[in-house]
Enzyme design. Structure first.
Site, mmCIF file in Angstrom:
data_model
loop_
_atom_site.group_PDB
_atom_site.id
_atom_site.type_symbol
_atom_site.label_atom_id
_atom_site.label_comp_id
_atom_site.label_asym_id
_atom_site.label_seq_id
_atom_site.Cartn_x
_atom_site.Cartn_y
_atom_site.Cartn_z
ATOM 1 N N HIS A 37 -18.567 -17.466 33.921
ATOM 2 C CA HIS A 37 -18.106 -18.267 32.787
ATOM 3 C C HIS A 37 -17.912 -19.728 33.211
ATOM 4 O O HIS A 37 -18.283 -20.651 32.495
ATOM 5 C CB HIS A 37 -16.765 -17.733 32.267
ATOM 6 N N GLY A 149 -25.017 -17.357 28.703
ATOM 7 C CA GLY A 149 -25.572 -16.881 29.956
ATOM 8 C C GLY A 149 -26.820 -16.029 29.745
ATOM 9 O O GLY A 149 -26.900 -15.253 28.787
ATOM 10 N N GLN A 155 -28.913 -11.483 23.748
ATOM 11 C CA GLN A 155 -27.965 -12.252 22.939
ATOM 12 C C GLN A 155 -28.402 -13.719 22.851
ATOM 13 O O GLN A 155 -28.382 -14.322 21.780
ATOM 14 C CB GLN A 155 -26.576 -12.143 23.555
ATOM 15 N N SER A 187 -19.215 -9.899 35.772
ATOM 16 C CA SER A 187 -18.935 -9.432 34.420
ATOM 17 C C SER A 187 -17.448 -9.139 34.299
ATOM 18 O O SER A 187 -16.826 -8.666 35.270
ATOM 19 C CB SER A 187 -19.727 -8.148 34.139
ATOM 20 N N ARG A 189 -16.281 -6.798 32.789
ATOM 21 C CA ARG A 189 -16.140 -5.340 32.887
ATOM 22 C C ARG A 189 -16.067 -4.856 34.339
ATOM 23 O O ARG A 189 -15.623 -3.740 34.582
ATOM 24 C CB ARG A 189 -17.294 -4.645 32.167
#
Ligand code: AMP
Length: 282
Positions: A37, A149, A155, A187, A189
């Site tokens: 990020h 990204g 996406q 990530s 996650r």
């Protein structure tokens, strides 16, 4: 460092910034921020007068309610991390009601079939949710440029389509994938992986790297079978899909053609945690 929770507050400041003819770089995120990020944020800082980062776990893009509940929420440390690169950044961390104005539901989009491939097949409605929240967030933040990204390559392509459908003037900028030294794509996650899963997960990138290496010499069919085999030898990782697809329309291929750009895409479960990655094929 200013953290906005209210739509009207940030809209007021955005209007003032726009009035001064300053450019706005926007980085939408769901928080639990990491270096990937921050790479987007740094690029936005380099290219714009003002940077806005949104932190919002968007309910409409989750097709799995457990995934939504378990998604990490770490606003305080996110704000700290952002302030470590600049304290000038505006952070927008709204509630659902602020974004959706009390009606949390998706617009139904037709992204020319891009939404039907890969993630779209396994996460029905996901890209309607992504498109809807970005439409709202772009309206609120009025960005000159928005940063996404390549980690979520499908996406990225869909967002480019979204701004043409919605006739928005924002320029969509793609950024490279940031990885751990092991190759595992960063990530939010990953925070949910246990030690054993963390040790197994770099297989995902090793497989993609090998596919890239062999793409010139082996048939697509052989590569599909080889990838599948790599995941039958481990109980820790479960392959959901592997696809080699054209960059232009994200349709998977059975054979390679000249002068066409391809990428390999993969989704893998480590327990309940779903990991995705992709690589450009040269
Ligand atoms: P997320 O918070 O996961 O919704 O991601 C917010 C933005 O950061 C999206 O544009 C992602 O594609 C991007 N992003 C997430 N992880 C990475 C990564 N490892 N490398 C580059 N960009 C990333």
């Amino acid at each position: 460092m200013r953290v906005y929770e209210k739509r009207l507050d940030i809209e007021q400041d955005v209007a003032a910034i726009r009035k001064q003819n300053k450019s706005i770089g926007f980085v939408p995120t769901m928080g639990a921020l990491h270096k990937g990020h921050l790479g987007l944020v740094q690029k936005a800082i380099d290219e714009n007068d003002v940077v806005i980062v949104s932190i919002f776990v968007n309910p409409t893009q989750f097709n799995n309610s457990e995934d939504l509940v378990n998604y990490p929420r770490t606003l305080e440390s996110d704000v700290q991390l952002i302030s470590s690169i600049s304290t000038e950044i505006l952070i927008f961390a709204p509630s659902s009601d602020e974004v959706y104005d009390g009606e949390t539901k998706s617009i139904k989009y037709n992204f020319n079939g891009l939404e039907l491939e890969m993630e779209g097949k396994f996460r029905p409605g996901h890209f309607d949710g992504v498109g809807t929240v970005l439409k709202h967030l772009f309206t609120i933040t009025s960005p000159t440029r928005a940063y996404f990204g390549e980690k979520d390559f499908q996406q990225l392509q869909i967002v480019k389509k979204l701004v043409s459908i919605e006739k928005m003037s924002v320029k969509i900028i793609g950024c490279p994938i940031y990885r751990e030294e092991s190759g595992l794509a960063l990530s939010s996650r990953n925070k949910r992986l246990n030690q054993q899963q963390l040790e197994a997960a770099p297989l995902i990138y090793r497989v993609l790297t090998q596919v890239n290496h062999d793409f010139g010499t082996k048939s697509v069919d052989t590569l599909y079978r080889w990838v599948k085999d790599q995941f039958t030898n481990t109980d820790i990782l479960k392959l959901e899909y592997f696809e080699i697809a054209k960059v232009s329309d994200l349709k998977s291929i059975t054979r390679k053609q000249k002068n066409t750009k391809y990428r390999a895409f993969i989704a893998v479960f480590a327990g309940e945690v779903r990991l995705i990655d992709n690589i450009a094929l040269n």
